[in-house]
Design a protein around this motif. Structure first.
Motif, PDB file in Angstrom:
ATOM      1  N   LEU A 129     -11.732  -3.553   1.191  1.00 20.55           N
ATOM      2  CA  LEU A 129     -10.356  -4.025   1.090  1.00 20.55           C
ATOM      3  C   LEU A 129      -9.739  -3.594  -0.241  1.00 20.55           C
ATOM      4  CD1 LEU A 129      -8.068  -5.848   2.323  1.00 20.55           C
ATOM      5  CD2 LEU A 129      -9.021  -7.702   0.917  1.00 20.55           C
ATOM      6  N   VAL A 130      -8.514  -3.085  -0.165  1.00 24.51           N
ATOM      7  CA  VAL A 130      -7.730  -2.749  -1.365  1.00 24.51           C
ATOM      8  C   VAL A 130      -6.433  -3.542  -1.289  1.00 24.51           C
ATOM      9  CG1 VAL A 130      -6.548  -0.947  -2.679  1.00 24.51           C
ATOM     10  CG2 VAL A 130      -8.718  -0.430  -1.529  1.00 24.51           C
ATOM     11  N   THR A 131      -6.150  -4.315  -2.322  1.00 29.40           N
ATOM     12  CA  THR A 131      -4.952  -5.158  -2.339  1.00 29.40           C
ATOM     13  C   THR A 131      -3.908  -4.562  -3.300  1.00 29.40           C
ATOM     14  OG1 THR A 131      -5.862  -6.574  -4.079  1.00 29.40           O
ATOM     15  CG2 THR A 131      -6.286  -7.206  -1.783  1.00 29.40           C
ATOM     16  N   THR A 132      -2.793  -5.247  -3.413  1.00 26.85           N
ATOM     17  CA  THR A 132      -1.705  -4.735  -4.242  1.00 26.85           C
ATOM     18  C   THR A 132      -1.100  -5.829  -5.103  1.00 26.85           C
ATOM     19  OG1 THR A 132       0.338  -3.426  -4.183  1.00 26.85           O
ATOM     20  CG2 THR A 132       0.111  -5.165  -2.545  1.00 26.85           C
ATOM     21  N   TYR A 133      -0.409  -5.395  -6.124  1.00 24.80           N
ATOM     22  CA  TYR A 133       0.374  -6.288  -6.972  1.00 24.80           C
ATOM     23  C   TYR A 133       1.619  -5.523  -7.403  1.00 24.80           C
ATOM     24  CZ  TYR A 133      -1.778  -3.586 -10.763  1.00 24.80           C
ATOM     25  OH  TYR A 133      -2.190  -2.567 -11.585  1.00 24.80           O
ATOM     26  N   SER A 134       2.569  -6.210  -7.993  1.00 21.24           N
ATOM     27  CA  SER A 134       3.821  -5.577  -8.390  1.00 21.24           C
ATOM     28  C   SER A 134       4.035  -5.747  -9.887  1.00 21.24           C
ATOM     29  CB  SER A 134       4.996  -6.195  -7.614  1.00 21.24           C
ATOM     30  OG  SER A 134       6.211  -5.588  -7.978  1.00 21.24           O
TER      31      SER A 134
END
Length: 399
Positions: A129-134
């Motif tokens: 799993l690869v997640t994201t942020y801003s």
């Protein structure tokens, strides 16, 4: 014989005059640019044209040719407006189908129902799993601490950090933050997929902003809706594929949905007012496809553009100064015809190179050359003043 009539003969005074006229035009251009950037009067004109590029014509033609072409390596999963428990269930079911990676383009900012958050946290324990942020002006916007794990592979969802453009043409793969380096979401997904195949040869494309090589919009990717996942026991289509989960609107009226949509060169209306055309997860898919397939757009360096600008401006001034002294009745007609042909040829060259993966920014060359030609009359008055006062010999006036 005909060429001798339409082309100037080499002359030291002519070349000298062209050189000084070019310096004169560059000075005026610099002053005009400085005034234009600092006067609010010019703001509406700057805003009207800053997000326009004639290279968008290429994407309009390209997408028409690529209708029906579906990317076979990337599958997009629409989360619509599902609750956290349903998203967690989708993640679990997708992970069982053994995709290469699951990229989660969703940020769960606040902590909500403990049971749903616990289910999401369980899903975040997936190894692929690869997640994201801003990245915001006020800091980093990421998922709540009890949902994502500390060692989670993640990347920022920002495409570009250029505040002057609302059209997503470029992306920045890496961003330095003090002594640390932050990685874009698309780069993080691509690095995970490529594994040992990732080498330093790709790094040179990611240190600064690069143009995105768009291959398609929402219609050019396989889209799985929630019912396609939650309503089935197996989903073989995602096996060994890159799976990206994100918001893609409702499958029937997504064209009228502007949530998490951005302006891109693929917009059908590339001039004038229009609605955002591309969902964020689709832009990420194009970036990942570009990196994984090593299909980057090469950019002609700025120093080459500067040299070409100087060269073509000098040649254009030499020709039109020669014409101006001949005082032909057809001078204005020739000027407009040559200027039009010059612009058309450079636009055609730029589109041809862009079609072959090379970004050649000709707008600056065209603008500077055309602007300089328009100043020949004013330069001639300056040359006359210098000749009268200082006996300055040139092509227009000499003893």
């Amino acid at each position: 014989m005909y060429l001798k009539k339409i082309l100037p003969k080499p002359n030291k005074f002519l070349l000298k005059e062209a050189l000084f006229c070019m310096v004169f035009s560059f000075i005026i251009l610099g002053l005009v640019s400085l005034i234009g950037f600092n006067l609010s009067f010019f703001t509406p004109f700057n805003n009207a044209f800053k997000d326009f590029s004639y290279l968008d014509l290429y994407y309009a033609e390209k997408l028409d040719r690529n209708i029906g072409d579906i990317n076979k390596d990337i599958v997009l999963v629409n989360v619509e407006r599902l609750g956290r428990a349903e998203i967690a269930a989708m993640m679990t079911k997708l992970e069982r189908q053994k995709p290469k990676v699951i990229g989660l383009d969703i940020i769960f900012k606040e902590e909500r129902d403990p049971i749903e958050d616990r289910a999401l946290a369980q899903g975040h324990r997936m190894e692929n799993l690869v997640t994201t942020y801003s990245i915001l002006n006020s800091g980093v916007d990421s998922s709540a601490a009890r949902i994502s794990r500390p060692d989670q592979i993640s990347g920022y969802s920002n495409f570009s950090f250029d505040p002057t453009s609302s059209v997503v043409r470029n992306f920045q793969g890496y961003r330095k933050d003090g002594d640390s380096v932050q990685v874009a979401f698309g780069v993080a997904v691509a690095k995970f997929v490529m594994g040992e195949k990732w080498d330093g040869s790709l790094e040179r494309y990611l240190d600064e902003e690069r143009p995105i090589n768009y291959k398609g919009n929402r219609d050019n990717f396989l889209i799985l809706e929630p019912d396609d996942i939650l309503g089935r026991d197996t989903i073989p289509v995602v096996m060994n594929k890159i799976v990206l989960m994100g918001y893609l609107g409702h499958q029937e009226n997504h064209r009228f949905d502007i949530e998490d949509k951005h302006f891109t060169p693929m917009n059908e209306k590339f001039v004038g007012k229009s609605a955002p055309d591309t969902f964020g997860v689709v832009i990420h898919a194009n970036i990942i496809n570009m990196i994984v397939s090593d299909d980057f757009i090469s950019v002609v360096p700025n120093w080459i553009l500067v040299l070409l600008t100087i060269l073509f401006t000098f040649l254009a001034l030499t020709y039109f100064i020669w014409l101006a002294k001949r005082q032909l009745a057809s001078y204005i007609l020739r000027l407009n015809i040559v200027r039009l042909v010059f612009i058309a040829v450079f636009v055609w060259i730029a589109l041809l190179l862009f079609r072959n993966g090379i970004l050649f920014k000709t707008a600056g060359i065209i603008a500077v050359a055309a602007f300089s030609i328009g100043l020949i009359g004013y330069y001639k008055k300056l040359a006359h003043f210098l000749y009268k006062k200082y006996k300055w010999n040139g092509y227009f006036y000499q003893d």
